[in-house]
Every structure is written in structure tokens, then in C-alpha cells.
Motif scaffolding. Structure first.
Motif, PDB file in Angstrom:
ATOM      1  N   ALA A   1      59.045   0.858  72.357  1.00  0.00           N
ATOM      2  CA  ALA A   1      59.718  -0.390  72.735  1.00  0.00           C
ATOM      3  C   ALA A   1      60.295  -1.112  71.521  1.00  0.00           C
ATOM      4  O   ALA A   1      61.269  -1.864  71.654  1.00  0.00           O
ATOM      5  N   LEU A   2      59.729  -0.886  70.357  1.00  0.00           N
ATOM      6  CA  LEU A   2      60.208  -1.567  69.150  1.00  0.00           C
ATOM      7  C   LEU A   2      61.346  -0.835  68.436  1.00  0.00           C
ATOM      8  O   LEU A   2      62.035  -1.418  67.608  1.00  0.00           O
ATOM      9  N   LEU A   3      61.532   0.437  68.757  1.00  0.00           N
ATOM     10  CA  LEU A   3      62.560   1.217  68.080  1.00  0.00           C
ATOM     11  C   LEU A   3      63.942   0.771  68.533  1.00  0.00           C
ATOM     12  O   LEU A   3      64.186   0.573  69.717  1.00  0.00           O
ATOM     13  N   LYS A   4      64.852   0.627  67.569  1.00  0.00           N
ATOM     14  CA  LYS A   4      66.179   0.122  67.878  1.00  0.00           C
ATOM     15  C   LYS A   4      67.176   1.210  68.227  1.00  0.00           C
ATOM     16  O   LYS A   4      68.190   0.950  68.878  1.00  0.00           O
ATOM     17  N   ASN A   5      66.909   2.444  67.761  1.00  0.00           N
ATOM     18  CA  ASN A   5      67.875   3.503  68.013  1.00  0.00           C
ATOM     19  C   ASN A   5      67.219   4.876  67.834  1.00  0.00           C
ATOM     20  O   ASN A   5      66.051   4.974  67.459  1.00  0.00           O
ATOM     21  N   GLU A   6      67.988   5.911  68.097  1.00  0.00           N
ATOM     22  CA  GLU A   6      67.487   7.276  68.021  1.00  0.00           C
ATOM     23  C   GLU A   6      67.077   7.655  66.594  1.00  0.00           C
ATOM     24  O   GLU A   6      66.129   8.418  66.392  1.00  0.00           O
ATOM     25  N   ALA A   7      67.770   7.109  65.614  1.00  0.00           N
ATOM     26  CA  ALA A   7      67.442   7.401  64.220  1.00  0.00           C
ATOM     27  C   ALA A   7      66.032   6.917  63.878  1.00  0.00           C
ATOM     28  O   ALA A   7      65.284   7.598  63.165  1.00  0.00           O
ATOM     29  N   GLU A   8      65.657   5.760  64.393  1.00  0.00           N
ATOM     30  CA  GLU A   8      64.311   5.250  64.146  1.00  0.00           C
ATOM     31  C   GLU A   8      63.262   6.125  64.835  1.00  0.00           C
ATOM     32  O   GLU A   8      62.201   6.378  64.280  1.00  0.00           O
ATOM     33  N   LEU A   9      63.566   6.580  66.047  1.00  0.00           N
ATOM     34  CA  LEU A   9      62.654   7.501  66.730  1.00  0.00           C
ATOM     35  C   LEU A   9      62.517   8.782  65.917  1.00  0.00           C
ATOM     36  O   LEU A   9      61.411   9.285  65.715  1.00  0.00           O
ATOM     37  N   ALA A  10      63.628   9.316  65.449  1.00  0.00           N
ATOM     38  CA  ALA A  10      63.601  10.536  64.640  1.00  0.00           C
ATOM     39  C   ALA A  10      62.770  10.335  63.377  1.00  0.00           C
ATOM     40  O   ALA A  10      62.014  11.231  62.979  1.00  0.00           O
ATOM     41  N   ASP A  11      62.876   9.178  62.777  1.00  0.00           N
ATOM     42  CA  ASP A  11      62.106   8.881  61.574  1.00  0.00           C
ATOM     43  C   ASP A  11      60.607   8.903  61.859  1.00  0.00           C
ATOM     44  O   ASP A  11      59.826   9.514  61.128  1.00  0.00           O
ATOM     45  N   VAL A  12      60.197   8.255  62.927  1.00  0.00           N
ATOM     46  CA  VAL A  12      58.774   8.211  63.294  1.00  0.00           C
ATOM     47  C   VAL A  12      58.269   9.618  63.627  1.00  0.00           C
ATOM     48  O   VAL A  12      57.217  10.045  63.133  1.00  0.00           O
ATOM     49  N   LEU A  13      59.013  10.344  64.439  1.00  0.00           N
ATOM     50  CA  LEU A  13      58.578  11.690  64.821  1.00  0.00           C
ATOM     51  C   LEU A  13      58.551  12.630  63.613  1.00  0.00           C
ATOM     52  O   LEU A  13      57.625  13.435  63.465  1.00  0.00           O
ATOM     53  N   ALA A  14      59.550  12.534  62.730  1.00  0.00           N
ATOM     54  CA  ALA A  14      59.575  13.387  61.537  1.00  0.00           C
ATOM     55  C   ALA A  14      58.354  13.120  60.653  1.00  0.00           C
ATOM     56  O   ALA A  14      57.771  14.056  60.096  1.00  0.00           O
TER      57      ALA A  14
ATOM     58  N   THR B   1      50.328   2.863  76.403  1.00  0.00           N
ATOM     59  CA  THR B   1      49.643   1.699  75.854  1.00  0.00           C
ATOM     60  C   THR B   1      50.640   0.831  75.102  1.00  0.00           C
ATOM     61  O   THR B   1      51.629   1.333  74.562  1.00  0.00           O
ATOM     62  N   ASP B   2      50.369  -0.467  75.085  1.00  0.00           N
ATOM     63  CA  ASP B   2      51.219  -1.401  74.345  1.00  0.00           C
ATOM     64  C   ASP B   2      50.973  -1.315  72.845  1.00  0.00           C
ATOM     65  O   ASP B   2      51.742  -1.870  72.062  1.00  0.00           O
ATOM     66  N   GLY B   3      49.889  -0.662  72.441  1.00  0.00           N
ATOM     67  CA  GLY B   3      49.597  -0.501  71.018  1.00  0.00           C
ATOM     68  C   GLY B   3      50.783   0.137  70.316  1.00  0.00           C
ATOM     69  O   GLY B   3      51.500   0.956  70.895  1.00  0.00           O
ATOM     70  N   ILE B   4      50.998  -0.238  69.078  1.00  0.00           N
ATOM     71  CA  ILE B   4      52.143   0.261  68.323  1.00  0.00           C
ATOM     72  C   ILE B   4      51.630   1.282  67.321  1.00  0.00           C
ATOM     73  O   ILE B   4      51.031   0.921  66.306  1.00  0.00           O
ATOM     74  N   ASN B   5      51.855   2.571  67.643  1.00  0.00           N
ATOM     75  CA  ASN B   5      51.368   3.619  66.768  1.00  0.00           C
ATOM     76  C   ASN B   5      52.010   4.944  67.134  1.00  0.00           C
ATOM     77  O   ASN B   5      52.565   5.108  68.220  1.00  0.00           O
TER      78      ASN B   5
END
Length: 151
Positions: A119-132, A98-102
Motif C-alpha cells: 500500500a505504501l509503494l508508489k510505483n512498480e520500480a519501488e516494488l521491484a526494489d523491495v523484491l530485489a 496484514t497491515d504491517g509494513i515489511n
């Protein structure tokens, strides 16, 4: 099974940030007719609850059909869960189509992130932050505590 449906409804109704993004998922699966009297959950009992919530979300939004994306998200997630308070738990990472951001978590180790959020995450660190952040909801048992408190 009736009790499980009630817990899924309660958990989805309590997931305010997700409900705000995805709409009222509680209405999609109906309202609970009864409330279980004993609202204590073991870690083993959390898994079916989280699985049911995850199944409803996957059914409603679909799952991204790119194994490389799933592998990447699961790899980053597995590094984080290894350092979590529940490293031995079975963790499941799902990328919703989904295009929803959550992003959000369900009991029992189910962590969801949307294609729109990725799609909005700029790098792996941001992904890690969201997942953490979502992993911490599971390890702190926030959804289960919210269900217990709402009783």
C-alpha cells in the motif's frame, strides 16, 4: 521432521527485522530442543526449510485473496529472478494479509511482502526494489549462513 522444526525456529528467531514487525514468531512455534550437528544445506535442502517458514507465516497472517495482486507481484519478481544468481530456482512470492509494513525472504526462494508494504509503494520500480532486496537475501543464502553462524 524434528530437525526441520528446529531449523524453522532458528530461522524465525534470526529474522530480526521480521520479528520486530510481526512479533516473536519463534515463540509461536516453540523453542528447539536440539540443534542439528551438521548445519550445511544444499539448495535442495533449503526449500523445505523455507516452505515451513512460509507456511507458518501464511497460517499466522493469512494471504491476500486477490489473484491479480499475486499475479502482479509474481510477474515483477519473476523478471528479477531471471536476472539473479539463481535464475533456475523455484521462486514463490506471497502477499501476506496484514497491515504491517515489511518484506522478507526465506531459504529456498520464498519471498514475502505484506499488504501494508504494498500500500505504501508508489510505483512498480519501488516494488521491484523491495523484491530485489529480498531475492538477494535468498541468493546470498543469508538465513542459512546466519543459522550456521549461530551454531
Amino acid at each position: 521432521m524434528k530437525a526441520m522444526t528446529m531449523f524453522v525456529c532458528a530461522a524465525l528467531a534470526l529474522a530480526t527485522p521480521a520479528a520486530a514487525q510481526f512479533g516473536n514468531l519463534g515463540k509461536a512455534i516453540g523453542k528447539a530442543a536440539e540443534v542439528r550437528q551438521d548445519l550445511t544445506f544444499t539448495e535442495q535442502e533449503e526449500a523445505p526449510l523455507g516452505s515451513a517458514i512460509s507456511a507458518k507465516l501464511r497460517e499466522k497472517y493469512g494471504v491476500v485473496q486477490d489473484t491479480a495482486v499475486h499475479r502482479y507481484v509474481a510477474l515483477v519478481g519473476s523478471v528479477l529472478t531471471a536476472a539473479s544468481d539463481r535464475p533456475g530456482a523455484k521462486w514463490t512470492f506471497v502477499v501476506l494479509d496484514t497491515d504491517g509494513i515489511n518484506a522478507f525472504a526465506a531459504p529456498g526462494g520464498f519471498v514475502h511482502i505484506t499488504r501494508g508494504a504494498l500500500a505504501l509503494l508508489k510505483n512498480e520500480a519501488e516494488l521491484a526494489d523491495v523484491l530485489a532486496h529480498e531475492i538477494s537475501h535468498v541468493t546470498a543464502r543469508h538465513t542459512v549462513k546466519a543459522i550456521q553462524k549461530s551454531k
